[in-house]
Design an enzyme around this catalytic site. Structure first.
Site, mmCIF file in Angstrom:
data_model
loop_
_atom_site.group_PDB
_atom_site.id
_atom_site.type_symbol
_atom_site.label_atom_id
_atom_site.label_comp_id
_atom_site.label_asym_id
_atom_site.label_seq_id
_atom_site.Cartn_x
_atom_site.Cartn_y
_atom_site.Cartn_z
ATOM 1 N N ASN A 79 52.878 60.403 33.637
ATOM 2 C CA ASN A 79 52.204 60.720 35.328
ATOM 3 C C ASN A 79 53.092 59.317 35.945
ATOM 4 O O ASN A 79 53.293 58.916 36.646
ATOM 5 C CB ASN A 79 50.728 60.995 35.264
ATOM 6 C CG ASN A 79 49.969 61.576 34.477
ATOM 7 O OD1 ASN A 79 51.226 62.892 34.745
ATOM 8 N ND2 ASN A 79 49.013 61.699 34.442
ATOM 9 N N ARG A 105 54.219 71.602 38.465
ATOM 10 C CA ARG A 105 53.139 70.498 37.501
ATOM 11 C C ARG A 105 51.478 71.706 37.627
ATOM 12 O O ARG A 105 51.777 72.085 38.898
ATOM 13 C CB ARG A 105 53.362 69.167 37.854
ATOM 14 C CG ARG A 105 54.392 68.452 38.207
ATOM 15 C CD ARG A 105 53.999 67.177 37.373
ATOM 16 N NE ARG A 105 53.572 67.280 36.188
ATOM 17 C CZ ARG A 105 55.079 66.988 35.334
ATOM 18 N NH1 ARG A 105 55.816 67.734 35.609
ATOM 19 N NH2 ARG A 105 54.321 67.538 34.122
ATOM 20 N N GLU A 134 50.841 62.811 28.110
ATOM 21 C CA GLU A 134 50.115 62.708 29.589
ATOM 22 C C GLU A 134 50.636 61.234 30.518
ATOM 23 O O GLU A 134 51.238 60.789 31.475
ATOM 24 C CB GLU A 134 48.826 63.119 29.598
ATOM 25 C CG GLU A 134 48.424 64.753 28.791
ATOM 26 C CD GLU A 134 49.188 66.048 29.516
ATOM 27 O OE1 GLU A 134 50.154 65.565 30.544
ATOM 28 O OE2 GLU A 134 49.567 66.885 29.448
HETATM 29 N N1 LIG Z 1 50.765 57.458 37.196
HETATM 30 C C1 LIG Z 1 50.667 57.883 38.288
HETATM 31 N N2 LIG Z 1 50.977 56.792 38.870
HETATM 32 C C2 LIG Z 1 51.167 57.770 40.161
HETATM 33 N N3 LIG Z 1 49.991 59.447 40.642
HETATM 34 C C3 LIG Z 1 49.033 59.192 39.665
HETATM 35 C C4 LIG Z 1 49.699 58.521 38.487
HETATM 36 N N4 LIG Z 1 49.499 59.004 37.190
HETATM 37 C C5 LIG Z 1 48.898 59.973 38.044
HETATM 38 N N5 LIG Z 1 48.925 60.845 39.386
HETATM 39 C C6 LIG Z 1 48.612 61.546 40.621
HETATM 40 O O1 LIG Z 1 47.361 61.765 40.343
HETATM 41 C C7 LIG Z 1 47.702 63.824 39.827
HETATM 42 C C8 LIG Z 1 47.574 64.352 38.827
HETATM 43 O O2 LIG Z 1 47.686 64.151 37.694
HETATM 44 P P1 LIG Z 1 48.019 64.550 36.077
HETATM 45 O O3 LIG Z 1 48.223 64.259 35.529
HETATM 46 O O4 LIG Z 1 46.085 65.176 36.332
HETATM 47 O O5 LIG Z 1 48.225 66.266 37.060
HETATM 48 P P2 LIG Z 1 50.020 66.280 37.351
HETATM 49 O O6 LIG Z 1 50.840 65.149 36.723
HETATM 50 O O7 LIG Z 1 49.618 67.148 38.831
HETATM 51 O O8 LIG Z 1 50.019 67.968 36.961
HETATM 52 P P3 LIG Z 1 50.007 67.981 34.961
HETATM 53 O O9 LIG Z 1 49.679 67.115 34.132
HETATM 54 O O10 LIG Z 1 49.277 69.076 34.457
HETATM 55 O O11 LIG Z 1 51.897 68.014 34.539
HETATM 56 C C9 LIG Z 1 49.285 63.615 40.547
HETATM 57 O O12 LIG Z 1 49.488 64.757 40.460
HETATM 58 C C10 LIG Z 1 49.499 62.582 40.889
HETATM 59 O O13 LIG Z 1 49.245 62.565 42.486
HETATM 60 MG MG LIG Z 2 50.011 64.526 34.509
#
Ligand SMILES: Nc1ncnc2c1ncn2[C@@H]1O[C@H](COP(=O)(O)OP(=O)(O)OP(=O)(O)O)[C@@H](O)[C@H]1O
Ligand SMILES: [Mg+2]
Lengths: 150, 113
Positions: free
Chosen positions: A55, A110, A51
């Protein structure tokens, strides 16, 4: 109780290509294997690391390729720590980003569950981020009590 | 040969299209899996689509997105949608997202072709 001592540590660096998602989670699983984790603990660690690395790739560096650093640690109290760092776009509001179902990228299917999965599969999750500078995700899990493999 | 090409097995049983996913479903593999599933659905036009997860070794939130996305697409086309045989690890992820409120999850043994 005595302060836990570091037992082992490793650091690896890789470009933000999606093929490295599988690589990063297998490295983390192999590293944790020296503590004889249960199958469930291994699959929790693999998923949580996947995860955070995903990200960094899809949000942190979006359409560009940047460097991801993964630091793994084991301590004598059987705590496994993984830290995943990127120098990407950063997160303007970390609290909001960590909420279940929050996503800035719904077009790419996502679902905003990544941080929620990490929180549920690990014992602790800390996210430190600043816009324009990047993101650090630190997760810990204390593995169940079995003797340390020598 | 890519992972998705190697792993996407499917069968029509009456008007039901069953697709057996396997291997790892992550962000890296999801994009291609998505287009291969959608292509099969487009060609077969089933009344019902079942994604069988019994052989999936690893899945993270990208797999969740893939499943929810296929559910949404099936609903748009008026196709019934089910997920079959998730492993215990995958069930935990589906539960966390409250997937069972939207999607029927079935645990039956569906024989492969
Ligand atoms: N390393 C990162 N750099 C920039 N923004 C991030 C990062 N990690 C997370 N985010 C932000 O946090 C939000 C939530 O992250 P999360 O992993 O919970 O959900 P997601 O990635 O959008 O969806 P999913 O993980 O279910 O595919 C993301 O949509 C993004 O905007
Ligand atoms: Mg994610």
């Amino acid at each position: 109780m005595a302060k836990p001592e570091p037992v082992n540590q490793m650091k690896c660096t890789f470009p933000s290509c999606s093929v490295n998602e599988a690589l990063a989670r297998s490295v983390a699983a192999s590293f944790a294997a020296q503590l004889n984790p249960t199958c469930e603990e291994v699959s929790d660690i693999k998923c949580a690391v996947s995860e955070a690395v995903t990200n960094a790739i899809v949000h942190g560096y979006r359409d560009s390729i940047g460097e991801i650093v993964m630091v793994l640690k084991l301590e004598s109290d059987r705590t496994f720590t993984a830290e995943i760092r990127d120098r990407g776009v950063g997160i303007p509001n970390v609290e909001e980003a960590m909420r279940p179902l929050f996503t800035t990228d719904p077009e790419n299917e996502r679902s905003g569950m990544g941080f929620t999965i990490i929180e549920n599969f690990m014992d602790s999750l800390r996210v430190v981020s600043s816009p324009g500078k990047g993101t650090r995700v630190i997760m810990k899990k204390k593995l169940s009590m079995l003797p340390l493999r020598k | 040969m890519t992972t998705a090409e190697k792993t996407l097995k499917s069968a029509m049983k009456g008007r039901t299209l069953i697709i057996w996913l396997d291997g790892d479903i992550d962000h890296h593999s999801a994009r291609e899996l998505r287009s291969r599933i959608d292509t099969k659905v487009f060609i077969q036009r089933p009344d019902e689509l079942i994604l069988d997860l019994s052989r999936v070794c690893f899945m993270d939130s990208s797999g969740l997105g893939l499943i929810l996305g296929r559910y949404a697409k099936a609903a748009e086309l008026g196709i019934r949608f089910k997920v079959a045989n998730p492993t215990p690890e995958i069930s935990r992820i589906l539960d966390l997202a409250g997937t069972q409120r939207l999607i029927k999850i079935e645990n039956a043994s569906l024989r492969t072709v």
